[in-house]
Write an enzyme that holds these catalytic residues in place. Structure first.
Site, PDB file in Angstrom:
ATOM      1  N   GLY A 109       0.788  -1.178  -0.011  1.00 34.08           N
ATOM      2  CA  GLY A 109      -0.061   0.061   0.039  1.00 34.08           C
ATOM      3  C   GLY A 109       0.867   1.134   0.062  1.00 34.08           C
TER       4      GLY A 109
ATOM      5  N   VAL B  35      16.959   8.227   1.303  1.00 32.63           N
ATOM      6  CA  VAL B  35      17.620   6.938   1.042  1.00 32.63           C
ATOM      7  C   VAL B  35      18.841   7.254  -0.244  1.00 32.63           C
ATOM      8  CG1 VAL B  35      17.867   4.720   0.249  1.00 32.63           C
ATOM      9  CG2 VAL B  35      16.111   5.300   1.678  1.00 32.63           C
TER      10      VAL B  35
ATOM     11  N   ARG C 199       1.403  -4.878  -5.870  1.00 36.53           N
ATOM     12  CA  ARG C 199       1.139  -6.422  -4.977  1.00 36.53           C
ATOM     13  C   ARG C 199       1.796  -7.240  -6.118  1.00 36.53           C
ATOM     14  NH1 ARG C 199      -0.987  -4.544  -0.108  1.00 36.53           N
ATOM     15  NH2 ARG C 199      -2.636  -2.906  -0.315  1.00 36.53           N
ATOM     16  N   CYS C 200       2.802  -8.141  -5.508  1.00 36.97           N
ATOM     17  CA  CYS C 200       3.423  -8.780  -6.575  1.00 36.97           C
ATOM     18  C   CYS C 200       3.121 -10.665  -6.242  1.00 36.97           C
ATOM     19  CB  CYS C 200       4.707  -8.899  -6.928  1.00 36.97           C
ATOM     20  SG  CYS C 200       5.722  -9.987  -7.659  1.00 36.97           S
TER      21      CYS C 200
ATOM     22  N   ASP D  89       3.888  -4.722   6.275  1.00 35.99           N
ATOM     23  CA  ASP D  89       3.911  -6.164   6.781  1.00 35.99           C
ATOM     24  C   ASP D  89       4.448  -7.081   5.465  1.00 35.99           C
ATOM     25  OD1 ASP D  89       3.364  -6.957   9.190  1.00 35.99           O
ATOM     26  OD2 ASP D  89       1.740  -6.765   9.393  1.00 35.99           O
TER      27      ASP D  89
ATOM     28  N   THR E 139       2.636   2.913   5.937  1.00 33.18           N
ATOM     29  CA  THR E 139       1.685   2.814   5.851  1.00 33.18           C
ATOM     30  C   THR E 139       0.813   3.929   6.761  1.00 33.18           C
ATOM     31  OG1 THR E 139      -0.292   1.326   6.451  1.00 33.18           O
ATOM     32  CG2 THR E 139       1.891   1.095   7.570  1.00 33.18           C
ATOM     33  N   ILE E 140      -0.355   4.141   6.107  1.00 39.32           N
ATOM     34  CA  ILE E 140      -1.178   5.157   6.966  1.00 39.32           C
ATOM     35  C   ILE E 140      -1.671   4.607   8.221  1.00 39.32           C
ATOM     36  CG2 ILE E 140      -1.722   6.546   4.992  1.00 39.32           C
ATOM     37  CD1 ILE E 140      -4.551   5.222   5.281  1.00 39.32           C
ATOM     38  N   ASP E 141      -1.700   3.234   8.397  1.00 39.98           N
ATOM     39  CA  ASP E 141      -2.679   2.412   9.110  1.00 39.98           C
ATOM     40  C   ASP E 141      -1.854   2.487  10.547  1.00 39.98           C
ATOM     41  OD1 ASP E 141      -4.417   1.935   7.276  1.00 39.98           O
ATOM     42  OD2 ASP E 141      -3.302   0.092   6.907  1.00 39.98           O
TER      43      ASP E 141
ATOM     44  N   ASP F  76       0.188   0.465  11.956  1.00 37.09           N
ATOM     45  CA  ASP F  76      -0.067  -1.120  12.568  1.00 37.09           C
ATOM     46  C   ASP F  76       1.261  -1.908  12.308  1.00 37.09           C
ATOM     47  OD1 ASP F  76       0.103  -1.309   9.656  1.00 37.09           O
ATOM     48  OD2 ASP F  76      -1.701  -2.660   9.593  1.00 37.09           O
TER      49      ASP F  76
ATOM     50  N   ARG G 222      -7.313  -0.602   8.717  1.00 40.41           N
ATOM     51  CA  ARG G 222      -7.356  -1.996   8.724  1.00 40.41           C
ATOM     52  C   ARG G 222      -7.730  -2.617  10.156  1.00 40.41           C
ATOM     53  NH1 ARG G 222      -2.629  -4.875   5.244  1.00 40.41           N
ATOM     54  NH2 ARG G 222      -1.387  -4.068   6.778  1.00 40.41           N
TER      55      ARG G 222
ATOM     56  N   GLN H 186      -7.958   9.216   2.056  1.00 42.09           N
ATOM     57  CA  GLN H 186      -7.200   9.056   3.044  1.00 42.09           C
ATOM     58  C   GLN H 186      -5.578   8.663   2.864  1.00 42.09           C
ATOM     59  OE1 GLN H 186      -9.543   7.239   6.755  1.00 42.09           O
ATOM     60  NE2 GLN H 186     -10.568   6.714   4.775  1.00 42.09           N
TER      61      GLN H 186
HETATM   62  P1  ADP Z   1       2.099  -4.263   2.536  1.00 44.26           P
HETATM   63  O1  ADP Z   1       3.528  -4.283   2.475  1.00 44.26           O
HETATM   64  O2  ADP Z   1       1.706  -2.916   2.394  1.00 44.26           O
HETATM   65  O3  ADP Z   1       1.774  -5.027   3.946  1.00 44.26           O
HETATM   66  P2  ADP Z   1       1.339  -6.556   0.925  1.00 44.26           P
HETATM   67  O4  ADP Z   1       0.909  -7.242   1.910  1.00 44.26           O
HETATM   68  O5  ADP Z   1       0.625  -6.455  -0.552  1.00 44.26           O
HETATM   69  O6  ADP Z   1       1.307  -5.076   1.397  1.00 44.26           O
HETATM   70  O7  ADP Z   1       2.798  -6.914   0.416  1.00 44.26           O
HETATM   71  C1  ADP Z   1       3.619  -6.338  -0.556  1.00 44.26           C
HETATM   72  C2  ADP Z   1       4.252  -7.477  -1.370  1.00 44.26           C
HETATM   73  O8  ADP Z   1       5.320  -8.139  -0.530  1.00 44.26           O
HETATM   74  C3  ADP Z   1       3.415  -8.553  -1.902  1.00 44.26           C
HETATM   75  O9  ADP Z   1       2.507  -8.029  -3.119  1.00 44.26           O
HETATM   76  C4  ADP Z   1       4.331  -9.692  -2.225  1.00 44.26           C
HETATM   77  O10 ADP Z   1       5.068  -9.324  -3.406  1.00 44.26           O
HETATM   78  C5  ADP Z   1       5.212  -9.443  -1.079  1.00 44.26           C
HETATM   79  N1  ADP Z   1       5.138 -10.360   0.093  1.00 44.26           N
HETATM   80  C6  ADP Z   1       4.100 -10.288   0.954  1.00 44.26           C
HETATM   81  N2  ADP Z   1       4.071 -11.590   1.588  1.00 44.26           N
HETATM   82  C7  ADP Z   1       5.033 -12.231   1.234  1.00 44.26           C
HETATM   83  C8  ADP Z   1       5.539 -13.645   1.510  1.00 44.26           C
HETATM   84  N3  ADP Z   1       5.016 -14.413   2.300  1.00 44.26           N
HETATM   85  N4  ADP Z   1       6.645 -14.222   0.745  1.00 44.26           N
HETATM   86  C9  ADP Z   1       7.217 -13.303  -0.294  1.00 44.26           C
HETATM   87  N5  ADP Z   1       6.670 -12.065  -0.562  1.00 44.26           N
HETATM   88  C10 ADP Z   1       5.645 -11.556   0.158  1.00 44.26           C
END
Ligand code: ADP
Length: 324
Positions: A11, A23, A72-73, A103, A126-128, A130, A172, A255
């Site tokens: 996010g 950085v 998100r990958c 996270d 993150t804005i959350d 958390d 969240r 937001q």
């Molecule tokens: P955030 O970082 O905001 O919590 P996501 O939960 O979408 O957002 O995580 C961002 C990206 O981090 C995911 O799209 C994925 O590429 C990678 N990621 C998340 N969980 C895992 C995992 N268990 N193993 C490998 N890559 C991960």
């Protein structure tokens, strides 16, 4: 370390650009090269990377979102995806990474760094608010300001019509934005994920407020509240309480946007600076955080395993008294 790779993932949050800028400039100051990676982990897999210099980050400190884009990958969650990512990272000459995100981003960074023995430092964005290992995340202050701005405006129309508003805010599973913006915006009640409020209890509070002839009432509903969102809460309250004309406002993605606040710009700058310096000191697989006014680091393993209660308990009590 000769070349630092930097990316934003998951996010987006206001202030991420200020972190990227810090950085890049801290690494350059220390004689290191910098590669910007687009679209988070997806950019490692697709090899969408570019060499960054000091001018690559000109005039971005004041911008919301992230100039490096985010994604998100799913492929990065697979061994094959990460192997491809590592091949490209190595080919680009990157020998250390700074990941800015939440996270999920931290989890990916931890796994990747262990698998391929590449140093990594994370920055909480993150804005959350958390994430563990820090009192504050980048974007949280800006989001609070955006929400109180919205509450103030809603209050004007609510007071003109003697209305009861249910305002749903993001976060969240965290009630941090709801509590802080609720206090700052003078909410009559705040529903938090961390502290369940029964609908009957809420109705009692509203009846009490109505008895005191309040010209408007605003109830902040955290998106993670167990009653199932502002629409549901409004419907259930209306079944038993019809004193006011009721409206629901779900603030949504506004937001997440906007120019970062002064506090977020400074926090992000400090975090970006610390992330590079920690890598140069040999620290790895950790997240940067702030405790009080001190910058700290926490191992990712620890930050990802235990859950800190971020909600200020005193403030929960104060909020109730202020709603009298
Ligand atoms: P955030 O970082 O905001 O919590 P996501 O939960 O979408 O957002 O995580 C961002 C990206 O981090 C995911 O799209 C994925 O590429 C990678 N990621 C998340 N969980 C895992 C995992 N268990 N193993 C490998 N890559 C991960």
């Amino acid at each position: 370390i000769t070349r630092v790779g930097v990316f934003t993932s998951g996010g987006d949050a206001p202030g991420m650009n200020a972190a990227i800028r810090a950085v890049v400039r801290t690494a350059l100051y220390n004689g290191k090269k910098v590669t910007g990676i687009y679209h988070g982990y997806q950019g490692m897999i697709d090899s969408t990377m570019f060499d960054m210099d000091s001018r690559s980050v000109s005039s971005i400190i004041q911008k919301g979102g992230t100039v490096l884009k985010t994604a998100r990958c799913m492929e990065f969650k697979t061994v094959e995806g990460r192997a491809k990512a590592y091949e490209n990272v190595r080919a680009a000459g990157i020998d250390a990474l700074v990941a800015i995100g939440g996270d999920g981003t931290f989890t990916g960074a931890e796994i990747f760094s262990r698998e391929f023995d590449i140093p990594v430092m994370c920055i909480p964005g993150t804005i959350d608010n958390d994430l563990n290992g820090t009192d504050l995340t980048i974007g949280y202050d800006t989001a609070n300001n955006t929400v109180i701005d919205a509450i103030d405006k809603i209050r004007d129309t609510a007071a003109s019509h003697n209305r009861l508003f249910f305002v749903e805010v993001m976060g969240r599973d965290s009630g941090c934005i709801a509590l802080n913006a609720g206090v700052a915006g003078g909410a009559e009640a705040i529903l938090l994920p961390e502290k369940e409020t029964a609908i009957d209890e809420l109705i009692e509070m509203l009846e009490h407020a109505a008895d005191r002839k309040k010209s408007s009432m605003i109830v902040i509903v955290a998106e993670g509240d167990k009653n199932g969102g502002a629409n549901n809460v409004a419907k259930r309250v209306n079944e038993k309480f019809d004193y006011y004309d009721t409206k629901v406002s779900i603030l949504g993605h506004l937001q997440r946007g906007g120019a970062p606040s002064s506090a977020d710009r400074v926090l992000a700058t400090r975090m970006g600076y610390s992330a590079v310096n920690e890598l140069l000191k040999g620290n790895t697989r950790a997240t940067i955080g702030i405790r009080g006014s001190e910058m700290v680091t926490t191992p990712l393993e620890e930050a990802l395993s235990k859950k800190e209660l971020k909600l200020n308990q005193d403030l929960v009590e104060i909020a109730k008294i202020m709603a009298l």
